[in-house]
Design an enzyme around this catalytic site. Structure first.
Site, PDB file in Angstrom:
ATOM      1  N   HIS A  44      26.014  13.120 -17.883  1.00 56.63           N
ATOM      2  CA  HIS A  44      26.709  14.326 -18.361  1.00 56.63           C
ATOM      3  C   HIS A  44      25.731  15.254 -19.080  1.00 56.63           C
ATOM      4  O   HIS A  44      25.718  16.464 -18.841  1.00 56.63           O
ATOM      5  CB  HIS A  44      27.822  13.946 -19.350  1.00 56.63           C
ATOM      6  CG  HIS A  44      28.979  13.201 -18.762  1.00 56.63           C
ATOM      7  ND1 HIS A  44      29.460  12.031 -19.283  1.00 56.63           N
ATOM      8  CD2 HIS A  44      29.757  13.475 -17.689  1.00 56.63           C
ATOM      9  CE1 HIS A  44      30.490  11.618 -18.570  1.00 56.63           C
ATOM     10  NE2 HIS A  44      30.680  12.470 -17.591  1.00 56.63           N
ATOM     11  N   LYS A 103      47.318  12.675 -29.743  1.00 55.77           N
ATOM     12  CA  LYS A 103      47.742  11.491 -28.983  1.00 55.77           C
ATOM     13  C   LYS A 103      46.503  10.764 -28.457  1.00 55.77           C
ATOM     14  O   LYS A 103      46.130  10.896 -27.284  1.00 55.77           O
ATOM     15  CB  LYS A 103      48.626  11.902 -27.797  1.00 55.77           C
ATOM     16  CG  LYS A 103      49.997  12.371 -28.203  1.00 55.77           C
ATOM     17  CD  LYS A 103      50.868  12.572 -26.976  1.00 55.77           C
ATOM     18  CE  LYS A 103      52.205  13.166 -27.385  1.00 55.77           C
ATOM     19  NZ  LYS A 103      52.922  13.765 -26.256  1.00 55.77           N
ATOM     20  N   ARG A 128      28.174  12.955  -8.150  1.00 55.55           N
ATOM     21  CA  ARG A 128      27.300  11.807  -7.901  1.00 55.55           C
ATOM     22  C   ARG A 128      27.310  11.396  -6.438  1.00 55.55           C
ATOM     23  O   ARG A 128      26.311  10.924  -5.911  1.00 55.55           O
ATOM     24  CB  ARG A 128      27.738  10.608  -8.753  1.00 55.55           C
ATOM     25  CG  ARG A 128      27.402  10.724 -10.220  1.00 55.55           C
ATOM     26  CD  ARG A 128      28.120   9.696 -11.025  1.00 55.55           C
ATOM     27  NE  ARG A 128      29.562   9.885 -10.890  1.00 55.55           N
ATOM     28  CZ  ARG A 128      30.480   9.346 -11.671  1.00 55.55           C
ATOM     29  NH1 ARG A 128      30.130   8.532 -12.642  1.00 55.55           N
ATOM     30  NH2 ARG A 128      31.754   9.598 -11.480  1.00 55.55           N
ATOM     31  N   SER A 181      31.013   6.716 -17.493  1.00 57.88           N
ATOM     32  CA  SER A 181      31.459   6.272 -18.817  1.00 57.88           C
ATOM     33  C   SER A 181      32.149   4.921 -18.718  1.00 57.88           C
ATOM     34  O   SER A 181      31.878   4.016 -19.510  1.00 57.88           O
ATOM     35  CB  SER A 181      32.438   7.274 -19.431  1.00 57.88           C
ATOM     36  OG  SER A 181      31.833   8.518 -19.587  1.00 57.88           O
TER      37      SER A 181
END
Ligand code: PNS
Length: 157
Positions: free
Chosen positions: A17, A41, A89, A126
């Site tokens: 990123h 939230k 990617r 991630s």
């Protein structure tokens, strides 16, 4: 003045990123990294506020950091953003990104520019890197240093 947004959940950002944000900042006058999600939230490993802090700690200060709890195109219209920038990617990312790019263009006319991920980061996501960290694997070279430290801290606490 050209303005671009790099949107994503970024829970948390990886070196892949960061590479996209840096390259986007060489192409556009103003770049904002936009964390999507509702700060009230929390879901995921990091809260929206934590994700933003981690991004601020990793990017060049010229890159802005903000969040968006609603529709992306409402944010881009309100802030006069010309372009969305995302990393690709592989063809899997392309299949995922294509309908979102077309939907966003239909909703507001905004175009999405795709930058091909540097091959060094082609396998980094991630979720995969968090899984490696969760089971005690070596995450060196996957996250910016401040982010890697925060990930380790989450899984050690
Ligand atoms: O990093 P991600 O989770 O793959 O990014 C997806 C993201 C956040 C860009 C997408 O879910 C999004 O734009 N969410 C904001 C709400 C919205 O505008 N949804 C319609 C997208 S066409």
């Amino acid at each position: 003045m050209t303005k671009a947004v790099c949107p994503g959940s970024f829970d948390p950002i990886t070196l892949g990123h960061l590479d996209i944000f840096t390259r986007a900042s060489e192409l556009f006058d103003e770049v904002t990294v936009l964390v999507t999600g509702n700060p009230d939230k929390p879901s995921g490993l990091f809260t929206v506020e934590e994700r933003m802090e981690l991004i601020r700690g990793a990017v060049d200060p010229s890159i802005k950091v903000d969040f968006c709890a609603g529709l992306l195109v409402d944010y881009t219209t309100e802030h006069n953003i010309d372009t969305l920038v995302k990393g690709l990617r592989s063809s899997l990312d392309y299949e995922y990104e294509l309908p979102m790019a077309q939907m966003n263009r239909r909703l507001s006319g905004i175009d999405t520019v795709f930058l091909l991920t540097d091959e060094k980061y082609g396998y980094i996501s991630s979720s995969l890197c968090k899984e490696v960290a969760r089971f005690g694997g070596d995450i060196t070279g996957m996250f910016p240093p401040n982010v890697g430290a925060a990930v380790m801290e989450k899984y050690q606490s």
